[in-house]
Design a protein around this motif. Structure first.
Motif, PDB file in Angstrom:
ATOM      1  N   ARG A   1      55.388   3.255  31.614  1.00 46.35           N
ATOM      2  CA  ARG A   1      56.486   2.617  32.032  1.00 46.35           C
ATOM      3  C   ARG A   1      57.354   1.879  30.889  1.00 46.35           C
ATOM      4  N   VAL A   2      56.900   2.296  29.490  1.00 50.62           N
ATOM      5  CA  VAL A   2      57.487   1.809  28.504  1.00 50.62           C
ATOM      6  C   VAL A   2      59.202   2.159  28.567  1.00 50.62           C
ATOM      7  N   LEU A   3      59.605   3.170  29.212  1.00 55.77           N
ATOM      8  CA  LEU A   3      60.954   3.443  29.148  1.00 55.77           C
ATOM      9  C   LEU A   3      61.575   3.172  30.480  1.00 55.77           C
ATOM     10  N   PHE A   4      60.776   2.431  31.470  1.00 53.79           N
ATOM     11  CA  PHE A   4      61.420   1.842  32.746  1.00 53.79           C
ATOM     12  C   PHE A   4      62.982   1.468  32.442  1.00 53.79           C
ATOM     13  N   PRO A   5      63.857   1.632  33.240  1.00 54.44           N
ATOM     14  CA  PRO A   5      63.740   2.319  34.649  1.00 54.44           C
ATOM     15  C   PRO A   5      63.685   3.765  34.659  1.00 54.44           C
ATOM     16  N   ASP A   6      63.732   4.252  33.566  1.00 50.12           N
ATOM     17  CA  ASP A   6      63.981   5.827  33.360  1.00 50.12           C
ATOM     18  C   ASP A   6      62.560   6.191  33.708  1.00 50.12           C
ATOM     19  N   GLY A   7      61.517   5.934  33.714  1.00 48.12           N
ATOM     20  CA  GLY A   7      60.231   6.883  33.708  1.00 48.12           C
ATOM     21  C   GLY A   7      60.039   7.659  32.321  1.00 48.12           C
TER      22      GLY A   7
ATOM     23  N   SER B   1      59.578  -3.662  25.679  1.00 45.26           N
ATOM     24  CA  SER B   1      59.264  -3.431  27.466  1.00 45.26           C
ATOM     25  C   SER B   1      58.358  -4.263  28.087  1.00 45.26           C
ATOM     26  N   ASP B   2      58.692  -4.409  29.515  1.00 42.51           N
ATOM     27  CA  ASP B   2      57.655  -5.188  30.041  1.00 42.51           C
ATOM     28  C   ASP B   2      56.271  -4.613  30.157  1.00 42.51           C
ATOM     29  N   ALA B   3      56.205  -3.299  30.033  1.00 39.01           N
ATOM     30  CA  ALA B   3      55.107  -2.557  29.915  1.00 39.01           C
ATOM     31  C   ALA B   3      54.136  -3.055  28.657  1.00 39.01           C
ATOM     32  N   MET B   4      54.983  -3.209  27.593  1.00 39.79           N
ATOM     33  CA  MET B   4      54.102  -3.550  26.446  1.00 39.79           C
ATOM     34  C   MET B   4      53.872  -4.981  26.224  1.00 39.79           C
ATOM     35  N   VAL B   5      54.767  -5.776  26.808  1.00 38.59           N
ATOM     36  CA  VAL B   5      54.565  -7.358  26.885  1.00 38.59           C
ATOM     37  C   VAL B   5      53.268  -7.436  27.728  1.00 38.59           C
TER      38      VAL B   5
END
Length: 432
Positions: A282-288, A313-317
């Motif tokens: 999800r590191v490229l969210f919202p693109d997937g 990105s929120d995923a890395m955080v």
């Protein structure tokens, strides 16, 4: 070449005419945590070596011509030993001096030791026996700082994954049979963080085994009693200044302007072509996830922008919060230590540039064959700036066939009189 008084450690402080103000006894230990600014600081140590004749012991070779002590393997072989580590040899020679005596100026010991991945066991040995080592060093008035750089954890993991996958796994489309390490190259960014929890804190403390318990209160106390200079990748200039001060160098001889290495789009693509296409990332969210290698290549057209996007990105955080909380704490300690150093440092250390920065511009560093007098350009094999990121230039075609030892000559651009010469071992590696 100056000899240590015990006769065992030739090479320490081998500047023929050292600059006044250099410490007589100094051994800097630098923990090179991969992807935390260590290569940049390696080049800083090379600058200090070229300018001031420090011995430089490092197994992390970058094809640079350096006046350096022999490698650990070389001097162990020459001495007929496979042990002890360099720090034991240093301590043994200090103990051979009369009790409480300082190292005589004529046998000055000045050395920088870098601990890279292949030196991890030696670094662990150093920190575990540090109290005894420091007791001996203090008795002989030696500067022996331990210094380390750490990086903001999200940026660290993005860089770490990108670099090692781009270097070691760029030609792989699937993991190789019987090579369990290959799985790391195909992890998403989030899984990569989970696979290497608290990587920086574990490396620094010598506790890389997953079974080693590492807790926050212990880490805080360990850092306070062990690491003399803890800096951040983002404040490399302050780290260099604080390290000079801890190693006993005056501000007028310290180099503070560090040259950083640069990222490339090819390393970005090679390092991220699997991670950005991994299912569930999800590191490229919202693109997937990226749908193709072509899309990864497009994203890597601007690598720095992409790295920042991934780290923020929120995923890395979330991944770093869950799996690298001690790295976050270590980084906060380093940032606080930097601010504390600036608040207490004398004005001369906080100037826009220091005296060593001017020396980098005033001098040129050349190599001539051993036993050759400096007699014009005809005798020069190589020439370069002492503080340059670039490899020194080949000055004559015949240098491509040169070998053996050379004499490093430091030329002042407006110099009158004979040049300063530093005896050094030069191992030509002409195929850069």
């Amino acid at each position: 070449m100056a000899q240590a008084t015990s006769g065992r450690m030739a090479g320490h402080g081998f500047t023929v005419n050292p600059d006044p103000g250099l410490p007589t006894c100094s051994m800097l230990h630098f923990a090179h945590i991969e992807k935390a600014g260590g290569t940049t600081f390696h080049l800083w140590m090379a600058s200090m070596t070229r300018l001031h004749g420090y011995g430089f012991v490092s197994s992390y070779g970058r094809g640079l011509d350096l006046p350096t002590l022999p490698s650990r393997e070389e001097w162990l072989d020459e001495a007929g030993l496979r042990r002890p580590w360099l720090v034991d040899r240093w301590k043994r020679d200090l103990e051979a001096l009369p009790a409480g005596a300082a190292v005589p100026a004529g046998g000055a010991w000045r050395i920088m030791k870098e601990y890279h991945d292949q030196d991890f066991n030696e670094w662990r040995y150093l920190v575990w026996g540090l109290l005894q080592y420091r007791r001996v060093a203090r008795a002989h008035r030696c500067h022996t700082p331990l210094a380390a750089l750490v990086r903001e954890p999200r940026a660290f993991y993005v860089s770490h994954h990108t670099f090692f996958t781009g270097r070691d796994g760029k030609f792989m489309d699937t993991p190789r049979p019987g090579r369990p390490h290959d799985r790391f190259f195909f992890y998403s960014m989030e899984d990569y963080v989970r696979s290497l929890p608290n990587r920086q804190a574990r490396w620094l403390t010598g506790r890389m085994d997953p079974s080693d318990v590492l807790e926050a209160p212990w880490l805080v106390e360990w850092v306070k009693r062990t690491i003399d200079v803890l800096g951040t990748t983002e404040r490399l200039g302050d780290f260099a200044r604080a390290t000079c001060q801890a190693a006993g160098l005056p501000a007028r001889l310290c180099v503070s302007e560090l040259i950083r290495t640069k990222s490339s789009s090819s390393m970005c693509f090679d390092g991220l072509r699997h991670a950005l296409r991994a299912n569930g990332t999800r590191v490229l969210f919202p693109d997937g996830p990226a749908g193709s290698e072509a899309e990864v290549r497009r994203l890597c057209a601007r690598p720095r922008l992409l790295y920042h996007r991934l780290a923020a990105s929120d995923a890395m955080v979330e991944a770093v919060r869950r799996e690298a909380g001690l790295d976050l704490q270590l980084y906060a300690m380093a940032a606080e230590a930097t601010e504390r150093w600036r608040a207490s440092a004398a004005a001369e250390w906080l100037a826009a540039s220091l005296g060593g920065d001017a020396l980098c511009d005033r001098y040129r560093w050349v190599v001539v064959p051993s036993g050759t007098e400096m007699s014009g350009n005809a005798s020069i094999l190589r020439v370069g700036r002492p503080c340059s990121l670039q490899h020194s230039q080949v000055h004559e075609p015949r240098a491509q066939r040169a070998g053996g030892e050379g004499t490093c000559v430091l030329l002042m651009l407006d110099q009158v009189g004979p040049p300063r010469q530093k005896v050094c071992k030069v191992r030509p590696n002409w195929a850069y």
